[in-house]
Design a protein around this motif. Structure first.
Motif, PDB file in Angstrom:
ATOM      1  N   ALA A 189       0.811  -1.216   0.000  1.00  0.00           N
ATOM      2  CA  ALA A 189       0.000   0.000   0.000  1.00  0.00           C
ATOM      3  C   ALA A 189       0.844   1.265   0.000  1.00  0.00           C
ATOM      4  O   ALA A 189       0.291   2.372  -0.007  1.00  0.00           O
ATOM      5  CB  ALA A 189      -0.930   0.006   1.213  1.00  0.00           C
ATOM      6  N   ASP A 190       2.156   1.168   0.022  1.00  0.00           N
ATOM      7  CA  ASP A 190       3.065   2.314   0.018  1.00  0.00           C
ATOM      8  C   ASP A 190       2.941   3.198   1.254  1.00  0.00           C
ATOM      9  O   ASP A 190       3.373   4.349   1.256  1.00  0.00           O
ATOM     10  CB  ASP A 190       2.866   3.171  -1.240  1.00  0.00           C
ATOM     11  CG  ASP A 190       3.293   2.440  -2.497  1.00  0.00           C
ATOM     12  OD1 ASP A 190       4.241   1.637  -2.418  1.00  0.00           O
ATOM     13  OD2 ASP A 190       2.669   2.667  -3.552  1.00  0.00           O
ATOM     14  N   ASN A 191       2.314   2.671   2.313  1.00  0.00           N
ATOM     15  CA  ASN A 191       2.225   3.421   3.567  1.00  0.00           C
ATOM     16  C   ASN A 191       2.747   2.608   4.750  1.00  0.00           C
ATOM     17  O   ASN A 191       2.485   2.926   5.909  1.00  0.00           O
ATOM     18  CB  ASN A 191       0.776   3.847   3.832  1.00  0.00           C
ATOM     19  CG  ASN A 191      -0.170   2.652   3.968  1.00  0.00           C
ATOM     20  OD1 ASN A 191       0.253   1.503   3.844  1.00  0.00           O
ATOM     21  ND2 ASN A 191      -1.436   2.933   4.219  1.00  0.00           N
ATOM     22  N   GLY A 192       3.485   1.536   4.437  1.00  0.00           N
ATOM     23  CA  GLY A 192       4.000   0.657   5.467  1.00  0.00           C
ATOM     24  C   GLY A 192       3.266  -0.662   5.563  1.00  0.00           C
ATOM     25  O   GLY A 192       3.772  -1.614   6.162  1.00  0.00           O
ATOM     26  N   PHE A 193       2.063  -0.740   4.967  1.00  0.00           N
ATOM     27  CA  PHE A 193       1.284  -1.979   5.029  1.00  0.00           C
ATOM     28  C   PHE A 193       1.523  -2.812   3.775  1.00  0.00           C
ATOM     29  O   PHE A 193       1.489  -2.299   2.649  1.00  0.00           O
ATOM     30  CB  PHE A 193      -0.207  -1.686   5.156  1.00  0.00           C
ATOM     31  CG  PHE A 193      -1.062  -2.935   5.146  1.00  0.00           C
ATOM     32  CD1 PHE A 193      -1.192  -3.704   6.288  1.00  0.00           C
ATOM     33  CD2 PHE A 193      -1.712  -3.340   3.980  1.00  0.00           C
ATOM     34  CE1 PHE A 193      -1.969  -4.855   6.279  1.00  0.00           C
ATOM     35  CE2 PHE A 193      -2.487  -4.488   3.965  1.00  0.00           C
ATOM     36  CZ  PHE A 193      -2.613  -5.253   5.127  1.00  0.00           C
ATOM     37  N   SER A 194       1.765  -4.108   3.967  1.00  0.00           N
ATOM     38  CA  SER A 194       1.921  -5.036   2.855  1.00  0.00           C
ATOM     39  C   SER A 194       1.295  -6.370   3.231  1.00  0.00           C
ATOM     40  O   SER A 194       1.091  -6.674   4.415  1.00  0.00           O
ATOM     41  CB  SER A 194       3.402  -5.222   2.499  1.00  0.00           C
ATOM     42  OG  SER A 194       4.138  -5.701   3.614  1.00  0.00           O
ATOM     43  N   ALA A 195       0.967  -7.166   2.209  1.00  0.00           N
ATOM     44  CA  ALA A 195       0.304  -8.450   2.449  1.00  0.00           C
ATOM     45  C   ALA A 195       0.694  -9.429   1.353  1.00  0.00           C
ATOM     46  O   ALA A 195       1.176  -9.042   0.284  1.00  0.00           O
ATOM     47  CB  ALA A 195      -1.216  -8.274   2.497  1.00  0.00           C
ATOM     48  N   VAL A 196       0.477 -10.712   1.628  1.00  0.00           N
ATOM     49  CA  VAL A 196       0.777 -11.755   0.659  1.00  0.00           C
ATOM     50  C   VAL A 196      -0.260 -12.863   0.767  1.00  0.00           C
ATOM     51  O   VAL A 196      -0.764 -13.162   1.852  1.00  0.00           O
ATOM     52  CB  VAL A 196       2.197 -12.342   0.876  1.00  0.00           C
ATOM     53  CG1 VAL A 196       2.302 -13.063   2.209  1.00  0.00           C
ATOM     54  CG2 VAL A 196       2.585 -13.285  -0.262  1.00  0.00           C
ATOM     55  N   VAL A 197      -0.589 -13.456  -0.372  1.00  0.00           N
ATOM     56  CA  VAL A 197      -1.398 -14.669  -0.446  1.00  0.00           C
ATOM     57  C   VAL A 197      -0.607 -15.651  -1.298  1.00  0.00           C
ATOM     58  O   VAL A 197      -0.166 -15.302  -2.397  1.00  0.00           O
ATOM     59  CB  VAL A 197      -2.781 -14.416  -1.071  1.00  0.00           C
ATOM     60  CG1 VAL A 197      -3.516 -15.724  -1.273  1.00  0.00           C
ATOM     61  CG2 VAL A 197      -3.593 -13.481  -0.197  1.00  0.00           C
ATOM     62  N   SER A 198      -0.414 -16.871  -0.803  1.00  0.00           N
ATOM     63  CA  SER A 198       0.461 -17.824  -1.477  1.00  0.00           C
ATOM     64  C   SER A 198      -0.178 -19.207  -1.509  1.00  0.00           C
ATOM     65  O   SER A 198      -0.582 -19.744  -0.468  1.00  0.00           O
ATOM     66  CB  SER A 198       1.825 -17.893  -0.762  1.00  0.00           C
ATOM     67  OG  SER A 198       2.697 -18.782  -1.415  1.00  0.00           O
ATOM     68  N   LEU A 199      -0.282 -19.782  -2.713  1.00  0.00           N
ATOM     69  CA  LEU A 199      -0.681 -21.172  -2.900  1.00  0.00           C
ATOM     70  C   LEU A 199       0.597 -21.972  -3.139  1.00  0.00           C
ATOM     71  O   LEU A 199       1.365 -21.650  -4.048  1.00  0.00           O
ATOM     72  CB  LEU A 199      -1.640 -21.317  -4.082  1.00  0.00           C
ATOM     73  CG  LEU A 199      -2.917 -20.480  -4.011  1.00  0.00           C
ATOM     74  CD1 LEU A 199      -3.761 -20.701  -5.255  1.00  0.00           C
ATOM     75  CD2 LEU A 199      -3.715 -20.804  -2.756  1.00  0.00           C
ATOM     76  N   GLU A 200       0.816 -23.027  -2.339  1.00  0.00           N
ATOM     77  CA  GLU A 200       2.109 -23.695  -2.342  1.00  0.00           C
ATOM     78  C   GLU A 200       1.979 -25.202  -2.507  1.00  0.00           C
ATOM     79  O   GLU A 200       1.015 -25.814  -2.030  1.00  0.00           O
ATOM     80  CB  GLU A 200       2.862 -23.371  -1.052  1.00  0.00           C
ATOM     81  CG  GLU A 200       3.023 -21.868  -0.844  1.00  0.00           C
ATOM     82  CD  GLU A 200       3.837 -21.499   0.377  1.00  0.00           C
ATOM     83  OE1 GLU A 200       4.162 -20.306   0.528  1.00  0.00           O
ATOM     84  OE2 GLU A 200       4.146 -22.395   1.179  1.00  0.00           O
ATOM     85  N   GLU A 201       2.974 -25.792  -3.169  1.00  0.00           N
ATOM     86  CA  GLU A 201       3.006 -27.232  -3.391  1.00  0.00           C
ATOM     87  C   GLU A 201       3.666 -27.978  -2.254  1.00  0.00           C
ATOM     88  O   GLU A 201       3.377 -29.147  -1.996  1.00  0.00           O
ATOM     89  CB  GLU A 201       3.744 -27.529  -4.699  1.00  0.00           C
ATOM     90  CG  GLU A 201       3.816 -29.011  -5.037  1.00  0.00           C
ATOM     91  CD  GLU A 201       4.680 -29.298  -6.247  1.00  0.00           C
ATOM     92  OE1 GLU A 201       4.446 -30.333  -6.899  1.00  0.00           O
ATOM     93  OE2 GLU A 201       5.583 -28.497  -6.531  1.00  0.00           O
ATOM     94  N   GLY A 202       4.600 -27.330  -1.560  1.00  0.00           N
ATOM     95  CA  GLY A 202       5.378 -28.015  -0.543  1.00  0.00           C
ATOM     96  C   GLY A 202       6.458 -28.871  -1.180  1.00  0.00           C
ATOM     97  O   GLY A 202       6.700 -28.822  -2.387  1.00  0.00           O
TER      98      GLY A 202
END
Length: 380
Positions: A189-202
């Motif tokens: 968000a360019d204001n210090g907030f960030s997020a991630v969503v990840s689909l993973e195989e392992g």
């Protein structure tokens, strides 16, 4: 102007005149242009708009003792056959590439890292501490367009929230598995907030997904001048198990930074052996620590521009505790030496539930161990 300079200039003019007289066109020289849009070290690939950076490191390590990933090397005396301790030694070459290019859909980036190792370690079938070339390891190889990332990466369960301290042996009370193929989306968000969503195989025997449903990881972070606070949660679809971590980083002063992280994971169906398949450590891909909860804490102190000290403590519900401390010294820019000593106390390593009445639960003898390593690394 000297006579040598005059003769040299004349010879060059004669050569050019002869080439033109013979109808030969001189090849144009295409110089490499520096690309500083994505940081230092990048240059334009000739004839393209793609910026490339090439780097890596060479690392040499020697150690002894019996702590976590520094398990004491054992061998047989070549003459008497006596079982005895010995040093372990390893050398690694890591080759890295970065690319970047601006597009109408955002920045198109790639990152790769390939590791080659040679060294000694005890084999699975023999206590001999043989030296050999290990398999080539593809550590990273991903493509990212804007916030979308695809390819081989380390799990966002670890990389997004941060690793457990600036120590070499950070696996005392492990905080998650790493290698996986991913489909991720990053938001900033360019204001210090960030997020991630990840689909993973392992990866591995018990970590790779066993159906069409991937593992899921989600995380959020808020970063400011004082430090950062972050959280991450993972769902292991193989065992219907959920694990999460919360971390806080604090910049106390220019010379001192501290961190603390706690993790909690559910048992889910980690004891389900109806298909005669049992997780060897009872923890799945994400909850690698012993029991339901674990904690990690430590910090870094900068003595000067060349010297830093790092300390890390870890522990989990199964009473496995560890302390790692090192001194990192930069001999010259790009060349560092690290001296580290590690202590751990092995408590109860169990499979599945904490309840000792569970037939899948085992109790190991308590053991106090000390080990250390001396590491030299040239980064480029």
């Amino acid at each position: 102007m000297s006579i040598k300079s005059v003769l040299g200039s004349a010879a060059a003019l004669i050569a050019v005149s002869d080439a033109r007289a013979a109808g030969t066109e001189l090849e144009s020289i295409e110089y490499v242009n520096i690309c500083d849009v994505y940081g230092s070290g990048y240059f334009y690939i000739p004839g393209t708009e793609t910026c490339l950076r090439i780097g890596g490191y060479v690392r040499s390590q020697i150690g002894l003792g019996d702590v976590g990933s520094y398990d004491g090397a054992r061998t047989f005396d070549a003459r008497t056959g006596k079982d005895q301790g010995t040093w372990w030694n390893s050398t690694r070459l890591a080759f890295k590439t970065w690319t970047g290019q601006g597009t109408e859909l955002g920045i198109l980036k790639t990152y790769t890292e390939t590791r080659l190792n040679f060294g000694t370690r005890n084999g699975l079938q023999s206590p001999q501490n043989y030296a050999f070339n290990s398999d080539i390891a593809l550590t990273f190889a991903w493509i990212q367009l804007g916030g979308l990332r695809l390819g081989k990466d380390w799990s966002a369960f670890d990389s997004f929230i941060g690793y457990a301290g600036n120590v070499l042996n950070d696996k005392i009370a492990p905080y998650g598995d790493f290698d996986t193929n991913v489909i991720q989306y990053y938001f900033d968000a360019d204001n210090g907030f960030s997020a991630v969503v990840s689909l993973e195989e392992g990866s591995g025997v018990v970590g790779t997904i066993d159906s069409y449903v991937p593992h899921f990881v989600g995380g959020a972070r808020y970063t400011q001048g004082w430090g950062a606070i972050a959280s991450v949660v993972a769902y292991d679809t193989n065992y219907d198990s959920v694990a999460g971590k919360i971390r806080i980083d604090v910049i106390v002063a220019d010379q001192l930074s501290l961190f603390g992280m706690i993790g909690y994971g559910s048992n889910g169906k980690l004891n389900d052996d109806s298909a005669n398949v049992v997780d060897a450590n009872g923890r799945g891909f994400y909850r690698q620590w012993g029991g339901n909860w674990a904690l990690w804490a430590g910090g870094t102190y900068l003595f000067d521009k060349k010297t830093s000290v790092n300390l890390r403590f870890s522990g989990d519900q199964f009473k496995n505790y560890g302390v790692a401390a090192n001194v990192v010294y930069t001999l010259v820019p790009g060349f560092t030496a690290t001296a580290e000593i590690d202590y751990d106390h092995y408590g109860n390593f169990g499979v599945g539930m904490v309840d000792p009445s569970n037939v899948n639960w085992t109790k190991a003898d308590k053991k106090d161990s000390v080990g250390g390593v001396l590491s030299f690394q040239r980064s480029f």
